[in-house]
Design an enzyme around this catalytic site. Structure first.
Site, PDB file in Angstrom:
ATOM      1  N   ARG A  95     -14.262  27.437   5.421  1.00 59.99           N
ATOM      2  CA  ARG A  95     -13.127  26.813   6.363  1.00 59.99           C
ATOM      3  C   ARG A  95     -13.355  26.644   7.740  1.00 59.99           C
ATOM      4  O   ARG A  95     -12.910  25.965   8.450  1.00 59.99           O
ATOM      5  CB  ARG A  95     -11.738  27.551   5.998  1.00 59.99           C
ATOM      6  CG  ARG A  95     -10.618  26.926   6.874  1.00 59.99           C
ATOM      7  CD  ARG A  95      -9.331  27.412   6.561  1.00 59.99           C
ATOM      8  NE  ARG A  95      -9.406  28.958   6.252  1.00 59.99           N
ATOM      9  CZ  ARG A  95      -8.123  29.419   5.744  1.00 59.99           C
ATOM     10  NH1 ARG A  95      -7.319  28.684   5.167  1.00 59.99           N
ATOM     11  NH2 ARG A  95      -8.358  30.896   5.341  1.00 59.99           N
ATOM     12  N   TYR A  96     -14.143  27.780   7.960  1.00 57.68           N
ATOM     13  CA  TYR A  96     -14.370  27.781   9.784  1.00 57.68           C
ATOM     14  C   TYR A  96     -16.212  27.695   9.775  1.00 57.68           C
ATOM     15  O   TYR A  96     -16.914  27.751   8.742  1.00 57.68           O
ATOM     16  CB  TYR A  96     -14.222  29.384  10.101  1.00 57.68           C
ATOM     17  CG  TYR A  96     -12.802  29.825  10.007  1.00 57.68           C
ATOM     18  CD1 TYR A  96     -11.974  29.369  10.672  1.00 57.68           C
ATOM     19  CD2 TYR A  96     -12.551  30.671   9.062  1.00 57.68           C
ATOM     20  CE1 TYR A  96     -10.550  30.008  10.608  1.00 57.68           C
ATOM     21  CE2 TYR A  96     -11.391  31.194   8.547  1.00 57.68           C
ATOM     22  CZ  TYR A  96     -10.127  30.721   9.566  1.00 57.68           C
ATOM     23  OH  TYR A  96      -8.902  31.246   9.521  1.00 57.68           O
ATOM     24  N   ARG A  99     -18.649  30.969   9.089  1.00 54.36           N
ATOM     25  CA  ARG A  99     -18.403  31.989   7.909  1.00 54.36           C
ATOM     26  C   ARG A  99     -18.023  31.170   6.639  1.00 54.36           C
ATOM     27  O   ARG A  99     -17.068  30.240   6.716  1.00 54.36           O
ATOM     28  CB  ARG A  99     -17.544  32.919   8.421  1.00 54.36           C
ATOM     29  CG  ARG A  99     -16.210  32.853   9.015  1.00 54.36           C
ATOM     30  CD  ARG A  99     -16.192  33.723  10.215  1.00 54.36           C
ATOM     31  NE  ARG A  99     -14.994  33.592  10.703  1.00 54.36           N
ATOM     32  CZ  ARG A  99     -14.472  32.817  11.703  1.00 54.36           C
ATOM     33  NH1 ARG A  99     -15.222  31.945  12.153  1.00 54.36           N
ATOM     34  NH2 ARG A  99     -13.298  32.753  12.233  1.00 54.36           N
ATOM     35  N   CYS A 108      -9.047  43.033  -9.960  1.00 57.64           N
ATOM     36  CA  CYS A 108      -8.599  44.163  -8.914  1.00 57.64           C
ATOM     37  C   CYS A 108      -8.413  45.411  -9.877  1.00 57.64           C
ATOM     38  O   CYS A 108      -8.096  45.430 -10.889  1.00 57.64           O
ATOM     39  CB  CYS A 108      -7.357  43.796  -8.136  1.00 57.64           C
ATOM     40  SG  CYS A 108      -7.535  42.412  -7.341  1.00 57.64           S
ATOM     41  N   CYS A 112      -1.741  44.086  -6.295  1.00 55.94           N
ATOM     42  CA  CYS A 112      -0.483  44.389  -5.230  1.00 55.94           C
ATOM     43  C   CYS A 112       0.490  43.182  -5.455  1.00 55.94           C
ATOM     44  O   CYS A 112       0.196  42.113  -5.455  1.00 55.94           O
ATOM     45  CB  CYS A 112      -1.079  44.105  -3.721  1.00 55.94           C
ATOM     46  SG  CYS A 112      -2.640  45.054  -3.578  1.00 55.94           S
ATOM     47  N   CYS A 115       0.287  39.856  -3.284  1.00 55.54           N
ATOM     48  CA  CYS A 115      -1.068  39.377  -3.101  1.00 55.54           C
ATOM     49  C   CYS A 115      -0.751  37.803  -2.984  1.00 55.54           C
ATOM     50  O   CYS A 115      -0.062  37.152  -3.641  1.00 55.54           O
ATOM     51  CB  CYS A 115      -1.840  39.388  -4.457  1.00 55.54           C
ATOM     52  SG  CYS A 115      -3.295  38.612  -4.425  1.00 55.54           S
ATOM     53  N   ARG A 117      -3.099  35.452  -3.107  1.00 53.62           N
ATOM     54  CA  ARG A 117      -4.073  34.742  -3.916  1.00 53.62           C
ATOM     55  C   ARG A 117      -3.682  34.944  -5.336  1.00 53.62           C
ATOM     56  O   ARG A 117      -4.726  35.138  -6.231  1.00 53.62           O
ATOM     57  CB  ARG A 117      -5.593  35.197  -3.472  1.00 53.62           C
ATOM     58  CG  ARG A 117      -6.397  34.022  -3.693  1.00 53.62           C
ATOM     59  CD  ARG A 117      -7.847  34.380  -3.323  1.00 53.62           C
ATOM     60  NE  ARG A 117      -8.143  34.196  -1.993  1.00 53.62           N
ATOM     61  CZ  ARG A 117      -8.958  34.847  -1.134  1.00 53.62           C
ATOM     62  NH1 ARG A 117      -9.439  35.806  -1.429  1.00 53.62           N
ATOM     63  NH2 ARG A 117      -9.139  34.372  -0.001  1.00 53.62           N
ATOM     64  N   ASP A 276       1.806  35.486   4.097  1.00 49.17           N
ATOM     65  CA  ASP A 276       1.641  34.282   3.230  1.00 49.17           C
ATOM     66  C   ASP A 276       2.942  33.689   2.533  1.00 49.17           C
ATOM     67  O   ASP A 276       3.580  34.581   2.327  1.00 49.17           O
ATOM     68  CB  ASP A 276       0.285  34.003   2.761  1.00 49.17           C
ATOM     69  CG  ASP A 276      -0.809  34.098   3.911  1.00 49.17           C
ATOM     70  OD1 ASP A 276      -0.668  33.785   4.988  1.00 49.17           O
ATOM     71  OD2 ASP A 276      -1.654  34.972   3.335  1.00 49.17           O
ATOM     72  N   ASP A 313      -2.235  33.251   8.660  1.00 52.48           N
ATOM     73  CA  ASP A 313      -2.850  32.087   8.134  1.00 52.48           C
ATOM     74  C   ASP A 313      -1.953  31.023   7.944  1.00 52.48           C
ATOM     75  O   ASP A 313      -1.068  31.003   7.458  1.00 52.48           O
ATOM     76  CB  ASP A 313      -3.520  32.541   6.585  1.00 52.48           C
ATOM     77  CG  ASP A 313      -4.832  32.615   6.589  1.00 52.48           C
ATOM     78  OD1 ASP A 313      -5.395  31.299   6.896  1.00 52.48           O
ATOM     79  OD2 ASP A 313      -5.641  33.413   6.310  1.00 52.48           O
ATOM     80  N   LYS A 320      -6.587  31.047  10.578  1.00 56.77           N
ATOM     81  CA  LYS A 320      -5.792  32.181  10.935  1.00 56.77           C
ATOM     82  C   LYS A 320      -5.520  31.881  12.657  1.00 56.77           C
ATOM     83  O   LYS A 320      -6.676  31.431  13.189  1.00 56.77           O
ATOM     84  CB  LYS A 320      -6.721  33.341  10.839  1.00 56.77           C
ATOM     85  CG  LYS A 320      -6.768  33.709   9.629  1.00 56.77           C
ATOM     86  CD  LYS A 320      -7.547  35.133   9.267  1.00 56.77           C
ATOM     87  CE  LYS A 320      -7.686  35.459   7.930  1.00 56.77           C
ATOM     88  NZ  LYS A 320      -8.586  34.465   7.180  1.00 56.77           N
TER      89      LYS A 320
HETATM   90  C1  LIG Z   1     -10.099  35.078   6.887  1.00 52.47           C
HETATM   91  C2  LIG Z   1     -10.690  34.062   6.486  1.00 52.47           C
HETATM   92  C3  LIG Z   1     -12.194  34.294   6.944  1.00 52.47           C
HETATM   93  C4  LIG Z   1     -12.419  35.089   7.955  1.00 52.47           C
HETATM   94  O1  LIG Z   1     -11.841  35.039   9.133  1.00 52.47           O
HETATM   95  P1  LIG Z   1     -12.091  36.115  10.649  1.00 52.47           P
HETATM   96  O2  LIG Z   1     -10.918  35.414  11.339  1.00 52.47           O
HETATM   97  O3  LIG Z   1     -13.407  35.642  10.903  1.00 52.47           O
HETATM   98  O4  LIG Z   1     -11.761  37.371  10.165  1.00 52.47           O
HETATM   99  C5  LIG Z   1     -13.229  33.197   6.625  1.00 52.47           C
HETATM  100  N1  LIG Z   1     -12.913  32.334   5.848  1.00 52.47           N
HETATM  101  C6  LIG Z   1     -11.711  32.300   4.818  1.00 52.47           C
HETATM  102  C7  LIG Z   1     -11.359  31.122   4.072  1.00 52.47           C
HETATM  103  C8  LIG Z   1     -10.722  33.020   5.464  1.00 52.47           C
HETATM  104  O5  LIG Z   1      -9.421  33.017   4.788  1.00 52.47           O
HETATM  105  S1  SF4 Z   2      -4.130  41.613  -2.195  1.00 53.79           S
HETATM  106 FE1  SF4 Z   2      -4.488  40.648  -4.170  1.00 53.79          FE
HETATM  107  S2  SF4 Z   2      -6.656  40.379  -4.302  1.00 53.79           S
HETATM  108 FE2  SF4 Z   2      -6.337  41.970  -2.815  1.00 53.79          FE
HETATM  109  S3  SF4 Z   2      -6.345  43.986  -3.776  1.00 53.79           S
HETATM  110 FE3  SF4 Z   2      -4.120  43.360  -3.866  1.00 53.79          FE
HETATM  111  S4  SF4 Z   2      -4.022  42.010  -5.915  1.00 53.79           S
HETATM  112 FE4  SF4 Z   2      -6.317  42.258  -5.452  1.00 53.79          FE
END
Ligand SMILES: *Cc1c(COP(=O)(O)O)cnc(C)c1O
Ligand code: SF4
Length: 353
Positions: A95-96, A99, A108, A112, A115, A117, A276, A313, A320
């Site tokens: 996305r960025y 990275r 996991c 949580c 979560c 995701r 989120d 995000d 972010k």
């Molecule tokens: C959060 C995230 C990152 C890292 O973002 P930083 O601001 O550098 O911590 C990189 N890629 C994705 C897809 C993310 O969700």
């Molecule tokens: S936030 Fe989601 S991915 Fe992260 S440890 Fe908890 S359940 Fe696992």
């Protein structure tokens, strides 16, 4: 105790929970419904030992499902960060510019309740196959603009150490100059997983950073700090990404205790995330306005080193962005009018470019 053996004693169903949790029949029935919607119930014996039985207990709220999870708001979605849009291979998200994020496994040690995701996590797909890892490694070999690989999931430290080593090796082999980050909640929920073997293998892949998720000061125990110290003593920095959660840490006192204790234990508070828009998490989200005022108050009270960046995000895949109340009133004839933490104004001269 060996961490695998410890996992066998994890709690997986409402019937496993001690009597004191006093679940009603309605609450009991929601465990199954929550699982059907996506996120299973699983909590380690260690984390449960920190959990109070009261329904408002900050550790219980994070670990035991409640009927509120069945409520879905129209503004909520299954993929709140639009991650699908940024997938460049099966499990690699780019996305960025510099990275990438790799979804190592969907497993996991604890699921949580907040979560974001949850559309991926806990769906029994397991670890990425070596073919996927190779594909992702080839991608970063071809994309020199990528400087960092973030291992995420799920929880990367749920992988067997030998498999995790293979993943790291594959990426490192593709690019000697890569920086690694491992996002994990293991130090919070299964600290016994962190042993000397793991630490010495991770040490071979420096620069490597561990990103934890401590959300409440009660999670900072001698046991969890024993785990994080092993990393830090080995030269692996540990940073924390907390999530702002209703009734868990949405007070100045709680956040102050959390961030200052983390700092005392050499863990740098990095982000505090606004919740989120993941489906079924509205009861855990804190209004953004409240988050801003919490941060403003914290700024007055605690060391700059203990201050995380409050961030969100952006829904729809914008990435972010930091959230902050502006300290800038604006540019006047006399210069920039700026405010201190208490709101008093000051002038800072404007300069020619
Ligand atoms: C959060 C995230 C990152 C890292 O973002 P930083 O601001 O550098 O911590 C990189 N890629 C994705 C897809 C993310 O969700
Ligand atoms: S936030 Fe989601 S991915 Fe992260 S440890 Fe908890 S359940 Fe696992």
């Amino acid at each position: 105790m060996n961490w695998k053996k410890e996992l066998v004693s994890s709690f997986r169903s409402p019937d496993d929970l001690p009597q004191e949790f006093a679940l009603s029949d309605v609450e009991r029935s929601c465990f199954g419904k929550v699982r059907q919607k996506g996120l299973p119930f699983l909590v380690t014996a260690y984390y449960l030992s920190l959990t109070g039985t009261n329904r408002n207990d900050p550790i219980r709220i994070q670990s035991i499902p409640g009927i509120e999870e069945l409520i879905e708001k129209p503004t909520e979605v299954t993929d709140p960060l639009d991650e699908e849009k940024y997938k460049v291979t099966g499990r690699l998200i780019h996305r960025y510019p510099d990275r990438v994020l790799f979804l190592t496994t969907d497993t996991c040690a604890m699921y949580c309740r907040h979560c974001f995701r949850r559309n991926f996590t806990g769906h029994k797909n397991g670890p990425a196959g070596m073919k996927e890892v190779k594909e992702a490694s080839a991608y970063i070999a071809a994309h020199k603009e990528v400087r960092e690989v973030i291992f995420s999931g799920g929880d990367p430290l749920m992988l067997e150490t030998s498999l995790l080593e293979k993943y790291l090796y594959s990426f490192k082999n593709a690019r000697q100059d890569i920086i690694f980050r491992i996002g994990t909640r293991i130090p919070v929920v299964l600290p016994s997983r962190i042993d000397n073997t793991l630490v010495s293998i991770l040490s071979e892949f420096k620069p490597l950073f561990i990103m934890t998720q401590f959300n409440h000061p009660r999670e900072i125990t001698e046991t969890s700090m024993g785990g994080t110290s092993l990393f830090i003593d080995a030269g692996i920095p540990v940073l924390n990404q907390a999530v702002l959660l209703r009734k868990v840490n949405d007070s100045v006192e709680t956040l102050e205790a959390l961030f200052t204790r983390l700092l005392f234990n050499r863990i740098k508070p990095y982000y505090l995330f606004q919740g989120d828009m993941a489906a079924g998490t509205s009861h855990l989200r804190v209004p953004l306005k409240k988050g801003l005022s919490l941060m403003k108050e914290l700024r007055k009270r605690i060391s700059g080193m203990a201050m995380p960046v409050y961030a969100v995000d952006l829904p729809g895949g914008g990435g972010k962005v930091p959230l902050t109340e502006s300290y800038i009133n604006g540019l006047t004839d006399k210069g920039w009018e700026l405010k201190d933490a208490g709101g008093k104004t000051y002038l800072y001269p404007d300069e020619e470019e």
